[in-house]
Design a protein around this motif. Structure first.
Motif, PDB file in Angstrom:
ATOM      1  N   PHE A   4      -1.584 -36.507 -45.708  1.00 56.79           N
ATOM      2  CA  PHE A   4      -2.790 -36.354 -44.604  1.00 56.79           C
ATOM      3  C   PHE A   4      -2.309 -34.704 -44.220  1.00 56.79           C
ATOM      4  CE2 PHE A   4      -5.642 -35.891 -41.041  1.00 56.79           C
ATOM      5  CZ  PHE A   4      -6.778 -36.866 -41.588  1.00 56.79           C
ATOM      6  N   HIS A   5      -2.771 -33.902 -45.099  1.00 59.21           N
ATOM      7  CA  HIS A   5      -2.704 -32.291 -44.621  1.00 59.21           C
ATOM      8  C   HIS A   5      -3.886 -31.662 -43.982  1.00 59.21           C
ATOM      9  CE1 HIS A   5       1.341 -32.504 -46.700  1.00 59.21           C
ATOM     10  NE2 HIS A   5       0.699 -33.344 -47.463  1.00 59.21           N
ATOM     11  N   LEU A   6      -4.945 -32.158 -44.033  1.00 50.55           N
ATOM     12  CA  LEU A   6      -6.112 -31.335 -43.692  1.00 50.55           C
ATOM     13  C   LEU A   6      -6.620 -32.124 -42.447  1.00 50.55           C
ATOM     14  CD1 LEU A   6      -8.051 -29.080 -44.487  1.00 50.55           C
ATOM     15  CD2 LEU A   6      -9.423 -30.510 -45.559  1.00 50.55           C
ATOM     16  N   ASN A  63      -1.678 -20.309 -49.301  1.00 47.48           N
ATOM     17  CA  ASN A  63      -2.055 -21.386 -48.571  1.00 47.48           C
ATOM     18  C   ASN A  63      -0.761 -22.515 -48.308  1.00 47.48           C
ATOM     19  OD1 ASN A  63      -2.719 -24.322 -49.459  1.00 47.48           O
ATOM     20  ND2 ASN A  63      -4.640 -23.399 -48.955  1.00 47.48           N
ATOM     21  N   GLY A  64      -0.992 -22.771 -47.062  1.00 49.65           N
ATOM     22  CA  GLY A  64       0.033 -23.655 -46.467  1.00 49.65           C
ATOM     23  C   GLY A  64       0.258 -24.903 -47.227  1.00 49.65           C
ATOM     24  N   THR A  65      -0.600 -25.668 -47.686  1.00 45.71           N
ATOM     25  CA  THR A  65      -0.510 -26.820 -48.315  1.00 45.71           C
ATOM     26  C   THR A  65       0.081 -26.332 -49.710  1.00 45.71           C
ATOM     27  OG1 THR A  65      -2.332 -27.877 -47.428  1.00 45.71           O
ATOM     28  CG2 THR A  65      -1.391 -28.984 -49.304  1.00 45.71           C
ATOM     29  N   SER A  66      -0.279 -25.245 -50.308  1.00 46.03           N
ATOM     30  CA  SER A  66       0.141 -25.034 -51.733  1.00 46.03           C
ATOM     31  C   SER A  66       2.004 -24.649 -51.489  1.00 46.03           C
ATOM     32  CB  SER A  66      -0.384 -23.774 -52.361  1.00 46.03           C
ATOM     33  OG  SER A  66      -1.904 -24.104 -52.411  1.00 46.03           O
ATOM     34  N   ASN A  67       2.082 -23.746 -50.546  1.00 45.35           N
ATOM     35  CA  ASN A  67       3.456 -23.490 -49.980  1.00 45.35           C
ATOM     36  C   ASN A  67       4.518 -24.788 -50.135  1.00 45.35           C
ATOM     37  OD1 ASN A  67       2.916 -20.955 -50.162  1.00 45.35           O
ATOM     38  ND2 ASN A  67       2.750 -20.669 -47.845  1.00 45.35           N
ATOM     39  N   ARG A 123       8.737  -6.077 -31.187  1.00 42.46           N
ATOM     40  CA  ARG A 123       7.957  -6.649 -32.293  1.00 42.46           C
ATOM     41  C   ARG A 123       7.533  -8.018 -32.047  1.00 42.46           C
ATOM     42  NH1 ARG A 123       8.099  -3.854 -37.421  1.00 42.46           N
ATOM     43  NH2 ARG A 123       8.353  -5.731 -38.659  1.00 42.46           N
ATOM     44  N   VAL A 124       6.354  -8.277 -31.708  1.00 40.57           N
ATOM     45  CA  VAL A 124       5.767  -9.691 -31.562  1.00 40.57           C
ATOM     46  C   VAL A 124       5.088  -9.988 -32.831  1.00 40.57           C
ATOM     47  CG1 VAL A 124       4.030 -11.122 -30.524  1.00 40.57           C
ATOM     48  CG2 VAL A 124       5.424  -9.742 -29.138  1.00 40.57           C
ATOM     49  N   ILE A 125       5.533 -11.114 -33.573  1.00 38.68           N
ATOM     50  CA  ILE A 125       4.623 -11.721 -34.815  1.00 38.68           C
ATOM     51  C   ILE A 125       4.225 -12.952 -34.597  1.00 38.68           C
ATOM     52  CG2 ILE A 125       5.496 -12.387 -36.943  1.00 38.68           C
ATOM     53  CD1 ILE A 125       7.799 -10.582 -36.966  1.00 38.68           C
ATOM     54  N   ALA A 126       3.328 -12.968 -35.228  1.00 42.46           N
ATOM     55  CA  ALA A 126       2.178 -14.134 -35.414  1.00 42.46           C
ATOM     56  C   ALA A 126       2.142 -14.445 -36.814  1.00 42.46           C
ATOM     57  CB  ALA A 126       0.986 -14.316 -34.712  1.00 42.46           C
ATOM     58  N   SER A 127       1.909 -15.738 -37.364  1.00 39.75           N
ATOM     59  CA  SER A 127       1.637 -16.010 -38.660  1.00 39.75           C
ATOM     60  C   SER A 127       0.676 -17.287 -38.916  1.00 39.75           C
ATOM     61  CB  SER A 127       2.972 -16.553 -39.405  1.00 39.75           C
ATOM     62  OG  SER A 127       2.759 -16.825 -40.697  1.00 39.75           O
ATOM     63  N   GLY A 128      -0.314 -16.926 -39.666  1.00 36.15           N
ATOM     64  CA  GLY A 128      -1.520 -18.166 -39.990  1.00 36.15           C
ATOM     65  C   GLY A 128      -2.803 -17.603 -40.375  1.00 36.15           C
ATOM     66  N   ARG A 129      -3.451 -18.455 -40.497  1.00 30.02           N
ATOM     67  CA  ARG A 129      -4.902 -18.149 -41.300  1.00 30.02           C
ATOM     68  C   ARG A 129      -5.669 -17.354 -40.064  1.00 30.02           C
ATOM     69  NH1 ARG A 129      -5.376 -23.277 -42.046  1.00 30.02           N
ATOM     70  NH2 ARG A 129      -7.192 -23.302 -40.880  1.00 30.02           N
ATOM     71  N   LEU A 130      -6.298 -16.206 -40.530  1.00 33.32           N
ATOM     72  CA  LEU A 130      -7.060 -15.543 -39.378  1.00 33.32           C
ATOM     73  C   LEU A 130      -8.301 -16.174 -39.116  1.00 33.32           C
ATOM     74  CD1 LEU A 130      -6.192 -12.018 -40.875  1.00 33.32           C
ATOM     75  CD2 LEU A 130      -4.955 -13.466 -39.278  1.00 33.32           C
ATOM     76  N   VAL A 149       4.036 -25.402 -39.811  1.00 32.49           N
ATOM     77  CA  VAL A 149       5.118 -24.829 -40.398  1.00 32.49           C
ATOM     78  C   VAL A 149       5.641 -23.496 -40.056  1.00 32.49           C
ATOM     79  CG1 VAL A 149       6.336 -24.604 -42.542  1.00 32.49           C
ATOM     80  CG2 VAL A 149       4.802 -26.521 -42.238  1.00 32.49           C
ATOM     81  N   SER A 150       4.450 -22.382 -39.774  1.00 31.66           N
ATOM     82  CA  SER A 150       4.899 -21.189 -39.416  1.00 31.66           C
ATOM     83  C   SER A 150       6.030 -21.139 -38.093  1.00 31.66           C
ATOM     84  CB  SER A 150       3.903 -20.278 -39.264  1.00 31.66           C
ATOM     85  OG  SER A 150       2.876 -20.725 -38.069  1.00 31.66           O
TER      86      SER A 150
END
Length: 386
Positions: free
Chosen positions: A124-126, A28-32, A211-218, A297-298
Protein backbone atom coordinates in the motif's frame (compact mmCIF):
# COMPACT_ATOMS: atom_id res chain seq x y z
CA UNK A 1 14.01 -18.21 6.59
CA UNK A 2 11.96 -18.36 9.76
CA UNK A 3 9.12 -20.79 10.31
CA UNK A 4 5.67 -19.24 10.66
CA UNK A 5 3.36 -21.35 12.81
CA UNK A 6 2.87 -24.77 11.22
CA UNK A 7 4.02 -23.63 7.81
CA UNK A 8 7.04 -25.18 6.20
CA UNK A 9 10.09 -22.93 6.29
CA UNK A 10 11.70 -22.04 2.95
CA UNK A 11 15.48 -22.23 2.86
CA UNK A 12 16.12 -21.54 -0.83
CA UNK A 13 16.33 -18.37 -2.88
CA UNK A 14 12.94 -17.05 -4.01
CA UNK A 15 11.95 -15.89 -7.47
CA UNK A 16 9.74 -12.82 -7.00
CA UNK A 17 7.88 -10.77 -9.62
CA UNK A 18 7.54 -7.10 -8.64
CA UNK A 19 4.70 -5.47 -10.58
CA UNK A 20 5.06 -1.67 -10.74
CA UNK A 21 3.26 0.56 -13.26
CA UNK A 22 6.32 2.80 -13.69
CA UNK A 23 9.63 0.98 -13.16
CA UNK A 24 12.26 2.88 -15.08
CA UNK A 25 11.69 6.35 -13.66
CA UNK A 26 13.93 7.28 -10.76
CA UNK A 27 12.12 10.53 -10.05
CA UNK A 28 9.12 8.69 -8.63
CA UNK A 29 9.33 7.51 -4.99
CA UNK A 30 7.60 4.18 -5.59
CA UNK A 31 9.86 3.44 -8.57
CA UNK A 32 12.93 4.31 -6.51
CA UNK A 33 11.85 1.97 -3.73
CA UNK A 34 11.05 -0.90 -6.11
CA UNK A 35 14.43 -0.59 -7.83
CA UNK A 36 16.27 -0.43 -4.48
CA UNK A 37 14.42 -3.47 -3.18
CA UNK A 38 15.05 -5.39 -6.40
CA UNK A 39 18.78 -4.68 -6.15
CA UNK A 40 18.88 -5.67 -2.47
CA UNK A 41 16.83 -8.85 -3.07
CA UNK A 42 19.34 -9.87 -5.75
CA UNK A 43 22.23 -9.03 -3.42
CA UNK A 44 20.68 -11.30 -0.78
CA UNK A 45 20.59 -14.15 -3.31
CA UNK A 46 17.00 -14.00 -4.58
CA UNK A 47 15.79 -13.60 -8.17
CA UNK A 48 13.66 -10.62 -9.19
CA UNK A 49 11.56 -9.98 -12.28
CA UNK A 50 10.51 -6.34 -12.60
CA UNK A 51 7.31 -5.93 -14.62
CA UNK A 52 6.19 -2.48 -15.79
CA UNK A 53 6.97 0.53 -17.97
CA UNK A 54 10.74 0.77 -18.39
CA UNK A 55 11.49 -2.69 -16.93
CA UNK A 56 14.63 -4.21 -18.50
CA UNK A 57 13.24 -7.68 -19.30
CA UNK A 58 9.46 -7.40 -18.92
CA UNK A 59 8.51 -3.90 -20.16
CA UNK A 60 4.88 -2.82 -20.37
CA UNK A 61 3.29 -0.35 -22.74
CA UNK A 62 1.94 3.00 -21.54
CA UNK A 63 -1.81 3.19 -20.91
CA UNK A 64 -3.03 6.72 -21.69
CA UNK A 65 -5.94 7.64 -19.41
CA UNK A 66 -7.61 10.94 -20.40
CA UNK A 67 -6.83 13.78 -17.94
CA UNK A 68 -5.70 11.33 -15.20
CA UNK A 69 -2.49 10.48 -17.09
CA UNK A 70 -1.73 14.19 -17.51
CA UNK A 71 -2.03 14.79 -13.75
CA UNK A 72 -0.01 11.64 -12.96
CA UNK A 73 2.77 12.62 -15.38
CA UNK A 74 3.31 15.79 -13.34
CA UNK A 75 4.25 13.45 -10.46
CA UNK A 76 6.57 11.46 -12.79
CA UNK A 77 4.12 8.56 -12.91
CA UNK A 78 2.56 6.69 -15.83
CA UNK A 79 -0.07 3.94 -15.97
CA UNK A 80 0.90 0.63 -17.60
CA UNK A 81 -1.24 -1.29 -20.10
CA UNK A 82 -2.17 -4.82 -18.87
CA UNK A 83 -1.14 -7.75 -21.07
CA UNK A 84 -1.92 -11.44 -20.51
CA UNK A 85 1.07 -12.37 -22.66
CA UNK A 86 3.43 -10.16 -20.66
CA UNK A 87 2.16 -11.41 -17.29
CA UNK A 88 2.18 -15.11 -18.23
CA UNK A 89 5.72 -14.82 -19.58
CA UNK A 90 6.99 -12.87 -16.57
CA UNK A 91 5.27 -15.07 -13.98
CA UNK A 92 6.31 -18.45 -15.41
CA UNK A 93 8.22 -20.23 -12.63
CA UNK A 94 8.01 -17.46 -9.99
CA UNK A 95 7.24 -18.23 -6.33
CA UNK A 96 5.18 -15.13 -5.61
CA UNK A 97 3.89 -11.98 -7.32
CA UNK A 98 3.98 -8.65 -5.42
CA UNK A 99 1.74 -5.80 -6.64
CA UNK A 100 2.69 -2.16 -5.93
CA UNK A 101 -0.39 -0.23 -7.10
CA UNK A 102 -4.14 -0.96 -7.15
CA UNK A 103 -4.70 0.29 -10.69
CA UNK A 104 -5.70 -1.65 -13.81
CA UNK A 105 -2.19 -3.05 -14.44
CA UNK A 106 -1.72 -4.39 -10.91
CA UNK A 107 -5.27 -5.75 -10.69
CA UNK A 108 -4.92 -7.67 -13.94
CA UNK A 109 -1.49 -8.98 -12.89
CA UNK A 110 -3.01 -10.32 -9.67
CA UNK A 111 -5.82 -12.03 -11.62
CA UNK A 112 -3.38 -13.74 -14.00
CA UNK A 113 -1.13 -14.84 -11.10
CA UNK A 114 -4.11 -16.45 -9.34
CA UNK A 115 -5.11 -18.22 -12.57
CA UNK A 116 -1.56 -19.63 -12.67
CA UNK A 117 -1.80 -20.75 -9.03
CA UNK A 118 0.82 -18.25 -7.82
CA UNK A 119 0.48 -16.51 -4.41
CA UNK A 120 -0.12 -12.74 -4.56
CA UNK A 121 0.95 -10.08 -2.04
CA UNK A 122 0.60 -6.30 -2.34
CA UNK A 123 2.01 -3.06 -1.02
CA UNK A 124 0.00 0.00 0.00
CA UNK A 125 2.09 2.88 -1.35
CA UNK A 126 -0.53 5.38 -2.51
CA UNK A 127 -2.30 7.30 0.23
CA UNK A 128 -5.77 8.47 -0.92
CA UNK A 129 -5.10 11.86 0.67
CA UNK A 130 -2.13 12.30 -1.69
CA UNK A 131 -4.38 11.55 -4.67
CA UNK A 132 -6.94 14.08 -3.48
CA UNK A 133 -4.43 16.91 -3.11
CA UNK A 134 -3.79 16.57 -6.85
CA UNK A 135 -7.53 16.54 -7.59
CA UNK A 136 -8.30 20.20 -6.91
CA UNK A 137 -11.82 20.98 -5.61
CA UNK A 138 -12.74 17.27 -5.49
CA UNK A 139 -10.86 16.88 -2.21
CA UNK A 140 -13.42 19.09 -0.43
CA UNK A 141 -16.33 16.72 -1.15
CA UNK A 142 -17.36 15.05 2.14
CA UNK A 143 -16.50 11.35 2.31
CA UNK A 144 -14.35 11.27 -0.84
CA UNK A 145 -11.26 10.10 1.09
CA UNK A 146 -13.19 7.18 2.65
CA UNK A 147 -14.56 6.34 -0.80
CA UNK A 148 -11.02 6.02 -2.19
CA UNK A 149 -9.98 3.71 0.66
CA UNK A 150 -13.03 1.59 -0.16
CA UNK A 151 -12.31 1.72 -3.90
CA UNK A 152 -8.68 0.58 -3.49
CA UNK A 153 -9.87 -2.22 -1.20
CA UNK A 154 -12.54 -3.26 -3.71
CA UNK A 155 -10.11 -3.09 -6.64
CA UNK A 156 -7.27 -5.11 -5.11
CA UNK A 157 -6.65 -5.33 -1.39
CA UNK A 158 -9.70 -7.33 -0.26
CA UNK A 159 -8.40 -10.25 -2.39
CA UNK A 160 -4.87 -10.14 -0.94
CA UNK A 161 -3.99 -11.84 2.36
CA UNK A 162 -0.67 -10.06 3.02
CA UNK A 163 -0.18 -6.30 2.57
CA UNK A 164 3.08 -4.41 3.06
CA UNK A 165 2.57 -0.99 4.69
CA UNK A 166 5.51 1.36 5.36
CA UNK A 167 4.37 2.72 8.76
CA UNK A 168 2.12 2.05 11.73
CA UNK A 169 0.15 5.16 10.75
CA UNK A 170 -0.71 3.55 7.41
CA UNK A 171 -1.68 0.29 9.14
CA UNK A 172 -4.01 2.18 11.50
CA UNK A 173 -5.64 4.05 8.60
CA UNK A 174 -6.25 0.79 6.72
CA UNK A 175 -7.71 -0.95 9.76
CA UNK A 176 -10.00 2.02 10.41
CA UNK A 177 -11.29 1.67 6.81
CA UNK A 178 -12.07 -2.02 7.17
CA UNK A 179 -9.00 -3.70 5.65
CA UNK A 180 -8.93 -7.27 6.99
CA UNK A 181 -5.65 -8.60 5.51
CA UNK A 182 -2.51 -9.28 7.52
CA UNK A 183 -0.64 -5.94 7.54
CA UNK A 184 3.17 -6.11 7.62
CA UNK A 185 4.74 -2.82 8.78
CA UNK A 186 8.07 -2.56 6.94
CA UNK A 187 9.90 0.70 6.21
CA UNK A 188 10.79 1.24 2.56
CA UNK A 189 14.29 1.91 3.89
CA UNK A 190 17.12 3.86 2.31
CA UNK A 191 19.99 2.98 0.02
CA UNK A 192 23.56 2.63 1.42
CA UNK A 193 24.51 5.46 -0.98
CA UNK A 194 23.04 7.83 1.64
CA UNK A 195 26.02 7.81 3.98
CA UNK A 196 26.82 10.47 6.63
CA UNK A 197 28.65 13.63 5.67
CA UNK A 198 31.66 14.95 7.56
CA UNK A 199 30.44 15.85 11.07
CA UNK A 200 29.71 19.53 11.68
CA UNK A 201 32.47 21.31 13.62
CA UNK A 202 30.72 22.53 16.79
CA UNK A 203 33.29 25.33 17.23
CA UNK A 204 33.10 26.67 13.68
CA UNK A 205 31.04 29.75 12.85
CA UNK A 206 27.62 29.16 11.31
CA UNK A 207 28.08 28.74 7.55
CA UNK A 208 26.96 31.48 5.19
CA UNK A 209 25.03 30.80 3.09
CA UNK A 210 23.21 28.39 5.38
CA UNK A 211 21.76 25.70 3.09
CA UNK A 212 18.21 24.55 3.88
CA UNK A 213 17.16 21.55 1.78
CA UNK A 214 13.75 20.04 1.09
CA UNK A 215 12.92 17.12 -1.18
CA UNK A 216 9.65 15.85 -2.66
CA UNK A 217 7.01 16.37 -5.32
CA UNK A 218 6.17 20.01 -5.93
CA UNK A 219 2.53 19.51 -5.05
CA UNK A 220 -0.06 20.98 -2.67
CA UNK A 221 0.16 18.21 -0.06
CA UNK A 222 3.93 18.69 0.28
CA UNK A 223 3.28 22.30 1.35
CA UNK A 224 6.66 23.74 0.33
CA UNK A 225 5.07 27.21 0.32
CA UNK A 226 5.12 27.12 4.14
CA UNK A 227 8.90 26.63 4.03
CA UNK A 228 9.33 29.58 1.65
CA UNK A 229 7.24 31.79 3.96
CA UNK A 230 9.15 30.59 7.04
CA UNK A 231 12.54 31.45 5.54
CA UNK A 232 11.25 34.91 4.63
CA UNK A 233 10.29 35.36 8.34
CA UNK A 234 13.64 34.12 9.68
CA UNK A 235 15.97 36.48 11.56
CA UNK A 236 18.67 35.07 9.24
CA UNK A 237 16.66 35.35 6.01
CA UNK A 238 19.51 37.08 4.18
CA UNK A 239 21.91 34.24 4.97
CA UNK A 240 19.70 31.26 3.98
CA UNK A 241 19.90 29.51 0.63
CA UNK A 242 16.88 27.29 -0.10
CA UNK A 243 17.11 24.19 -2.28
CA UNK A 244 13.97 22.18 -3.06
CA UNK A 245 14.71 18.99 -5.02
CA UNK A 246 11.67 17.78 -6.91
CA UNK A 247 9.32 18.23 -9.79
CA UNK A 248 5.57 18.65 -10.03
CA UNK A 249 2.69 20.93 -10.96
CA UNK A 250 3.61 23.75 -8.54
CA UNK A 251 7.15 24.36 -9.78
CA UNK A 252 6.41 27.68 -11.49
CA UNK A 253 4.27 28.92 -8.60
CA UNK A 254 6.88 28.03 -5.96
CA UNK A 255 9.69 29.56 -8.02
CA UNK A 256 7.66 32.76 -8.43
CA UNK A 257 6.84 33.01 -4.70
CA UNK A 258 10.43 32.26 -3.69
CA UNK A 259 11.66 34.95 -6.08
CA UNK A 260 9.31 37.48 -4.45
CA UNK A 261 9.84 36.52 -0.80
CA UNK A 262 13.45 35.35 -0.40
CA UNK A 263 16.62 37.43 -0.21
CA UNK A 264 18.75 34.75 -1.90
CA UNK A 265 17.79 32.99 -5.14
CA UNK A 266 16.26 29.58 -4.40
CA UNK A 267 17.04 26.43 -6.41
CA UNK A 268 13.78 24.60 -7.14
CA UNK A 269 13.74 21.70 -9.57
CA UNK A 270 14.48 18.10 -10.42
CA UNK A 271 17.65 16.30 -9.30
CA UNK A 272 18.58 12.81 -10.50
CA UNK A 273 18.24 10.15 -7.82
CA UNK A 274 21.99 9.46 -8.13
CA UNK A 275 22.74 13.11 -7.29
CA UNK A 276 20.65 13.22 -4.10
CA UNK A 277 23.16 11.78 -1.58
CA UNK A 278 25.77 14.42 -2.46
CA UNK A 279 23.16 17.19 -2.49
CA UNK A 280 21.94 16.21 0.99
CA UNK A 281 25.48 16.00 2.35
CA UNK A 282 26.03 19.57 1.12
CA UNK A 283 23.16 20.85 3.26
CA UNK A 284 23.01 22.31 6.78
CA UNK A 285 19.35 21.56 7.65
CA UNK A 286 16.51 19.52 6.14
CA UNK A 287 12.88 20.68 6.31
CA UNK A 288 9.82 18.55 5.54
CA UNK A 289 6.46 20.37 5.51
CA UNK A 290 4.25 17.64 4.07
CA UNK A 291 0.58 17.48 5.08
CA UNK A 292 -0.01 13.89 3.84
CA UNK A 293 2.74 11.27 3.61
CA UNK A 294 2.67 7.50 3.74
CA UNK A 295 6.27 7.28 5.00
CA UNK A 296 8.52 10.14 3.79
CA UNK A 297 11.60 8.27 2.58
CA UNK A 298 13.17 11.65 1.72
CA UNK A 299 13.38 12.39 5.47
CA UNK A 300 15.06 9.02 6.14
CA UNK A 301 17.59 9.71 3.37
CA UNK A 302 18.38 13.17 4.76
CA UNK A 303 18.86 11.82 8.30
CA UNK A 304 21.09 9.03 6.97
CA UNK A 305 23.32 11.75 5.45
CA UNK A 306 23.66 13.40 8.88
CA UNK A 307 21.21 16.26 8.34
CA UNK A 308 19.06 17.37 11.26
CA UNK A 309 15.40 17.45 10.11
CA UNK A 310 12.57 19.81 10.99
CA UNK A 311 9.31 17.96 10.29
CA UNK A 312 5.66 19.04 10.14
CA UNK A 313 3.45 17.28 12.68
CA UNK A 314 0.34 16.28 10.71
CA UNK A 315 -2.22 13.58 11.47
CA UNK A 316 -2.06 12.43 7.83
CA UNK A 317 1.74 12.23 7.67
CA UNK A 318 3.93 9.52 9.17
CA UNK A 319 7.04 11.69 8.97
CA UNK A 320 6.83 13.14 12.49
CA UNK A 321 7.70 9.69 13.89
CA UNK A 322 11.30 10.37 12.85
CA UNK A 323 11.78 13.39 15.15
CA UNK A 324 14.11 12.68 18.10
CA UNK A 325 13.54 16.01 19.89
CA UNK A 326 10.98 18.83 19.99
CA UNK A 327 13.20 21.19 18.01
CA UNK A 328 12.75 18.83 15.04
CA UNK A 329 8.96 19.33 14.99
CA UNK A 330 6.55 22.15 14.13
CA UNK A 331 2.74 22.23 13.69
CA UNK A 332 1.79 21.62 10.06
CA UNK A 333 1.28 24.85 8.01
CA UNK A 334 2.69 27.03 10.86
CA UNK A 335 5.27 29.14 9.01
CA UNK A 336 6.00 31.38 12.03
CA UNK A 337 6.93 28.49 14.31
CA UNK A 338 8.92 26.83 11.53
CA UNK A 339 10.89 30.09 11.19
CA UNK A 340 11.67 29.94 14.94
CA UNK A 341 12.82 26.32 14.62
CA UNK A 342 15.14 27.22 11.72
CA UNK A 343 16.53 30.15 13.71
CA UNK A 344 17.12 27.90 16.74
CA UNK A 345 19.23 25.43 14.76
CA UNK A 346 21.18 28.24 13.09
CA UNK A 347 21.94 29.73 16.52
CA UNK A 348 22.90 26.37 18.08
CA UNK A 349 25.78 25.05 16.00
CA UNK A 350 27.01 22.64 18.71
CA UNK A 351 23.58 21.04 19.07
CA UNK A 352 23.27 20.75 15.30
CA UNK A 353 26.63 18.97 15.21
CA UNK A 354 25.62 16.58 18.02
CA UNK A 355 22.17 15.75 16.65
CA UNK A 356 23.35 15.35 13.06
CA UNK A 357 25.50 12.42 14.21
CA UNK A 358 22.67 11.02 16.37
CA UNK A 359 20.17 11.14 13.50
CA UNK A 360 22.60 9.35 11.15
CA UNK A 361 23.25 6.59 13.71
CA UNK A 362 19.55 6.18 14.54
CA UNK A 363 18.64 5.91 10.85
CA UNK A 364 21.32 3.32 10.13
CA UNK A 365 20.07 1.20 13.04
CA UNK A 366 16.36 1.29 12.16
CA UNK A 367 15.77 2.03 8.47
CA UNK A 368 18.35 0.28 6.27
CA UNK A 369 17.00 -1.25 3.06
CA UNK A 370 18.83 -4.47 3.96
CA UNK A 371 16.75 -4.95 7.14
CA UNK A 372 13.54 -3.99 5.30
CA UNK A 373 14.11 -6.54 2.54
CA UNK A 374 14.76 -9.32 5.08
CA UNK A 375 11.32 -8.57 6.60
CA UNK A 376 9.76 -8.45 3.13
CA UNK A 377 11.15 -11.88 2.30
CA UNK A 378 9.65 -13.22 5.55
CA UNK A 379 6.26 -11.87 4.42
CA UNK A 380 6.62 -13.50 1.00
CA UNK A 381 7.59 -16.83 2.61
CA UNK A 382 4.51 -16.63 4.80
CA UNK A 383 2.29 -16.09 1.74
CA UNK A 384 3.97 -18.96 -0.12
CA UNK A 385 3.66 -21.26 2.89
CA UNK A 386 -0.09 -20.72 3.04
Amino acid sequence: MREKGNEESIDRPLTIALVVDTVGNQGNGTSNSALQWAAELERQGHHVRLVGIGAPEYPARVNKVPLVSWVASKQLMQFAEPSDTLFRTAFQGVDVVHIYMPFKFGRHAAKVARQMGIPVTAGFHLQPENVLYSAGPLRHIPGVSSFLYWLFKHWLYNRVDHIHVPTEMTASLLRSHGYKARLHVISNGYSPAYSPKEPVDPQAPTPVPFRVIASGRLAHEKDQITLIKAISMSRHAGDIQLIIAGTGPLRRYLTFRAGRLLARKAEIGFHKHSEMPELLRSGDLFVHCSIADIESVSVIEAMACGLVPIIAASELSAASQFALLDESLFPVRDAALLARRIDWWIAHQAERAEWGVKYAEHTKEHYSVEASVHKFVDMECEAIGE
